[in-house]
Design a protein around this motif. Structure first.
Motif, PDB file in Angstrom:
ATOM      1  N   PHE A 132       0.862  -1.177   0.000  1.00 20.02           N
ATOM      2  CA  PHE A 132       0.000   0.000   0.000  1.00 20.02           C
ATOM      3  C   PHE A 132       0.899   1.228   0.000  1.00 20.02           C
ATOM      4  N   MET A 134       1.563   5.434  -0.123  1.00 14.33           N
ATOM      5  CA  MET A 134       1.021   6.767   0.158  1.00 14.33           C
ATOM      6  C   MET A 134       1.973   7.844  -0.355  1.00 14.33           C
ATOM      7  N   THR A 201      -6.163   4.582   3.312  1.00 13.14           N
ATOM      8  CA  THR A 201      -5.244   3.446   3.169  1.00 13.14           C
ATOM      9  C   THR A 201      -5.622   2.324   4.127  1.00 13.14           C
ATOM     10  N   VAL A 228       3.658  -1.580   3.764  1.00 19.97           N
ATOM     11  CA  VAL A 228       3.189  -0.204   3.602  1.00 19.97           C
ATOM     12  C   VAL A 228       4.389   0.617   3.154  1.00 19.97           C
TER      13      VAL A 228
END
Length: 420
Positions: A132, A134, A201, A228
């Motif tokens: 994931f 960001m 998220t 992440v």
């Protein structure tokens, strides 16, 4: 009658002045038209980012919109964005409905509304993991597209990247509907963005852990290893987000920045729960996310779990050196400059971008970052430990220019004594 006699006719002073004024007014009108055209172009692009005006929308493509309860197809407006379907096995755009509530330490609660736009990068091979990602404060996933597509393919991981940025309608609504908070707290705008991106998220992670069909169709399930990742603001958020899920044991960040205290990477992340493996990259020329502060995150991780966190210091590394494209929102910097200074000033634009590319390209920062991200995610899918020795060896063997290797200082992060 001499037809050319008017050439020798002397104009009266008043007539000359009137004609000069007319010429000036015409020139001013032309300039105003040009500037107005630029404003219209900029507003059109901005409205495209906010997705709030149909007056400037482009021919639609389609992406899936889904939630835990329903799934359908709706028009998606985009420009210069490569979208596709699951069969494309590359980059896919989807929307899901927000379904979260965030409660701040002071008791204030915020309810997620509207839809989350996502970019999903799908590998060509069999899916072995999930990450994931960001983005940074003024960025969107577009700034890291090449890196994310490359790592997804190399490590056979699906990378899910929320497009929740500063121009997100939900974020703007939270900011301007809480003017009191905005006046009393100068960091409220930053809080609103960090909250939205981290909660979006976390919702995606919860859906994956529940084997939701939205992501299951990409070959993802709750049993595969997960990570992440993030850059700048997104890098700092990676630690608090990962701390909320026992199933996530890997964090890869580029120039992780400290934001508002609600999402402090150490207090809300590392101290709450330290992941088994992390890698933090920092540029020594970075004035936004200082290398010494980044190493402190790594050092705290190693205090809790020895040799779990690798710190990578990059000589002459810049904050923007981790981005494939320099962007503001969803627009490339090239596009923004063309709207501001006009396409006619081509030389100036070429010079600006040539200088930026020269600084970014001569250090090997981006290439080395891509190599290390490939390595980190590949080790995750194979269940292997990431060590300083193995990371350094892999970088040396795979970086394009061997001279760039020496610019990467790879070691286990330490907590250095505070200067008195």
């Amino acid at each position: 009658m001499n037809l050319n006699s008017h050439k020798n006719t002397k104009l009266k002073p008043a007539t000359c002045i009137n004609r000069q004024q007319t010429i000036i007014k015409r020139n001013e009108t032309q300039i105003m038209k040009i500037q107005f055209g630029k404003v219209i172009s900029f507003v059109a692009c901005l409205s495209q980012q906010l997705n709030i005006s149909s007056a400037f929308t482009l021919p639609s493509r389609h992406i899936a919109i889904s939630s835990c309860h329903r799934s359908e197809t709706v028009p998606f407006y985009a420009k210069d964005e490569k979208l596709g379907d699951v069969e494309d096995k590359e980059e896919i755009g989807i929307r899901i409905e927000r379904d979260w509530t965030y409660v701040r330490d002071n008791g204030d609660d915020y309810v997620g509304r509207g839809s989350i736009e996502l970019k999903v990068f799908v590998p060509n091979g069999k899916v072995k993991g999930c990450a994931f990602f960001m983005h940074g404060f003024s960025q969107y996933p577009r700034a890291y597209r090449e890196t994310l597509m490359r790592s997804a393919d190399y490590a056979n991981v699906v990378i899910i990247a929320p497009e929740t940025g500063i121009f997100c309608p939900f974020v703007l609504k939270e900011i301007f509907s809480n003017l009191g908070s905005l006046i009393m707290d100068r960091d409220f705008a930053q809080f609103a963005l960090q909250m939205a991106l981290s909660e979006d998220t976390k919702q995606c992670i919860r859906m994956v852990l529940k084997d939701d069909e939205t992501f299951k169709k990409f070959g993802i399930n709750k049993r595969i290893p997960m990570a992440v990742c993030g850059h700048s603001m997104g890098g700092g958020l990676s630690f608090p987000v990962a701390a909320n899920f026992n199933q996530i044991n890997h964090v890869f960040t580029m120039a992780p920045a400290f934001g508002v205290s609600d999402f402090d990477p150490i207090k809300k992340g590392v101290e709450k729960r330290t992941v088994k493996s992390s890698m933090l990259l920092a540029g020594y020329w970075d004035l936004i996310a200082k290398a010494d502060k980044i190493e402190k995150i790594s050092g705290e991780s190693n205090v809790n779990k020895p040799d779990s966190s690798v710190f990578v210091g990059i000589s002459r590394g810049l904050h923007t050196g981790f981005e494939d494209d320099l962007v503001i929102g969803k627009l490339t910097l090239n596009r923004v400059l063309s709207l501001i200074i006009g396409p006619q000033l081509l030389f100036e634009r070429i010079f600006i971008f040539g200088l930026l590319d020269l600084i970014r390209g001569t250090t090997g920062q981006l290439d080395g970052t891509q190599v290390l991200m490939d390595f980190f995610l590949d080790q995750m899918t194979k269940g292997k430990k990431v060590t300083t020795k193995s990371a350094d060896k892999y970088l040396e063997d795979n970086i394009k220019e061997k001279k760039w290797h020496e610019k990467f200082n790879i070691r286990y992060g330490e907590i250095k004594p505070t200067k008195k």
